[in-house]
Design an enzyme around this catalytic site. Structure first.
Site, PDB file in Angstrom:
ATOM      1  N   ASP A 127      35.646 104.802 -15.422  1.00  0.00           N
ATOM      2  CA  ASP A 127      35.742 103.381 -15.083  1.00  0.00           C
ATOM      3  C   ASP A 127      34.598 102.616 -15.739  1.00  0.00           C
ATOM      4  O   ASP A 127      33.548 103.184 -16.041  1.00  0.00           O
ATOM      5  CB  ASP A 127      35.580 103.184 -13.565  1.00  0.00           C
ATOM      6  CG  ASP A 127      36.771 103.695 -12.773  1.00  0.00           C
ATOM      7  OD1 ASP A 127      37.787 104.068 -13.373  1.00  0.00           O
ATOM      8  OD2 ASP A 127      36.664 103.695 -11.529  1.00  0.00           O
ATOM      9  N   ARG A 177      41.404 102.392 -21.742  1.00  0.00           N
ATOM     10  CA  ARG A 177      42.169 101.669 -20.720  1.00  0.00           C
ATOM     11  C   ARG A 177      41.619 100.248 -20.727  1.00  0.00           C
ATOM     12  O   ARG A 177      40.462 100.027 -20.363  1.00  0.00           O
ATOM     13  CB  ARG A 177      41.959 102.323 -19.354  1.00  0.00           C
ATOM     14  CG  ARG A 177      42.771 101.657 -18.257  1.00  0.00           C
ATOM     15  CD  ARG A 177      42.600 102.392 -16.938  1.00  0.00           C
ATOM     16  NE  ARG A 177      41.332 102.065 -16.327  1.00  0.00           N
ATOM     17  CZ  ARG A 177      40.701 102.859 -15.443  1.00  0.00           C
ATOM     18  NH1 ARG A 177      41.189 104.012 -15.083  1.00  0.00           N
ATOM     19  NH2 ARG A 177      39.563 102.476 -14.915  1.00  0.00           N
TER      20      ARG A 177
END
Ligand code: FDA
Length: 303
Positions: A127, A177
């Protein structure tokens, strides 16, 4: 409203008290199936039946001791073991694995997890947190990815620097991502208006798309913005790509109807399923994304 929610996400008193309030616990259920791993696994089984994949994230961030960070790695290893039949992926915050305490230890923890994910034939996503961590997170990713190709990094379209980051990552065949960005960042380093963030999101996709077509890069569109997805699809179509080559990730509980529609249209769709009791800051970021969510939360005060 967005600034207030993001300020509240950092407030220690609220973080200690809000999770005890019953109405807040009821409201958060909209975005997570439950606090325990079994609830997350059940949600993934339901996703699978609908043709939607799962990415698990154990909520937590900014751990302050390394024993805690090591316990979190153990927890993720348990997720990998228990979700083996689901072909699920995992997504982890570097500060959950000790980045604030000791970057070398966080690096060792991330390597341990990448190895476990490879053994389980899974995939590890790193993340992206606030901008104080961007540089160190990209450094961490480069080190882990050099040994484990089954790893990807989240990049944020609201940051001015992201075009340069994408360009420097592309030669290394990364997995990216792409999100718009969930934190409060100043105008000196981040676009503020939705229009500008969306334009940058599309520009970043245009930059990466030829490499996606060559299968040199795995690009995941992590957004609930179906207009943006449609516009990215048009880049893909112009390159002669099929919808099955475009991956979309959305969060559990958000735009489920669109997740199903996109799946029916042929895209590869995965839902990110969060679980764990450390949901406070994460939930406040979800409220910041959409003021209507605050009204939903307040309605839970009613009997
Ligand atoms: P945008 O905010 O423009 O929303 C588009 C539309 O989607 C809205 O009009 C609304 O209809 C719907 N929508 C969006 N958010 C909603 C919400 N909370 N509730 C209800 N409806 C909503 N960020 C980050 O900084 N680091 C990270 O590592 C990640 N990881 C990540 C993984 C995945 C799988 C997703 C989907 C998102 C993230 N994010 C993230 C969060 C991301 O940066 C961003 O804050 C949210 O996705 C909201 O932005 P959208 O792209 O959806 O667009």
């Amino acid at each position: 409203m967005r600034r207030l929610m993001l300020w509240s996400a950092q407030n220690k008193w609220l973080a200690a008290h809000v999770p005890r309030w019953a109405f807040a616990r009821r409201a958060v259920r909209r975005f997570m199936p439950g606090e325990d791993l079994d609830s997350a696994l059940r949600a993934a089984v339901e996703f699978k039946a609908m043709g939607i994949g799962a990415v698990f994230t154990l909520l937590g961030e900014n751990v302050t001791d390394l024993d805690q960070a090591s316990t979190e790695v153990d927890q993720y290893e348990r997720v990998l073991a228990e979700s083996a039949d689901l072909h699920a992926e995992i997504s982890v915050k570097p500060t959950h694995l000790g980045l604030d305490v000791d970057p070398e230890a966080a690096n060792a923890n991330m390597l341990r997890l990448a190895k476990a994910a490879a053994k389980a034939k899974s995939f590890l996503w790193i993340d992206m947190e606030g901008s104080a961590y961007t540089e160190s997170t990209i450094g961490l990713y480069n080190r882990v990815h050099a040994h484990h190709p089954n790893t990807g990094i989240c990049l944020q379209a609201y940051l001015h620097r992201t075009a340069a980051d994408v360009a420097s990552l592309l030669p290394h065949k990364p997995a990216i991502r792409l999100v718009k960005g969930a934190y409060s960042e100043p105008p000196e380093i981040a676009f503020q208006a939705k229009r500008d963030i969306d334009a940058n999101y599309l520009a970043l996709c245009a930059l990466a798309m030829p490499a996606v077509k060559r299968h040199d890069v795995r690009l995941v569109l992590a957004t609930h913005d179906v207009d943006v997805i449609d516009r990215v699809w048009r880049f893909g179509a112009a390159l002669g790509m099929d919808r099955t080559e475009i991956e979309i990730n959305m969060l559990y509980g958000i735009r489920t109807d669109e997740q199903l529609r996109l799946k029916r249209d042929g895209y590869v769709v995965k839902g990110l399923i969060a679980y764990g009791d450390a949901w406070y800051a994460w939930y406040l970021r979800r409220l910041a994304e959409r003021p209507a969510n605050v009204i939903f939360a307040l309605r839970q005060l009613l009997p």
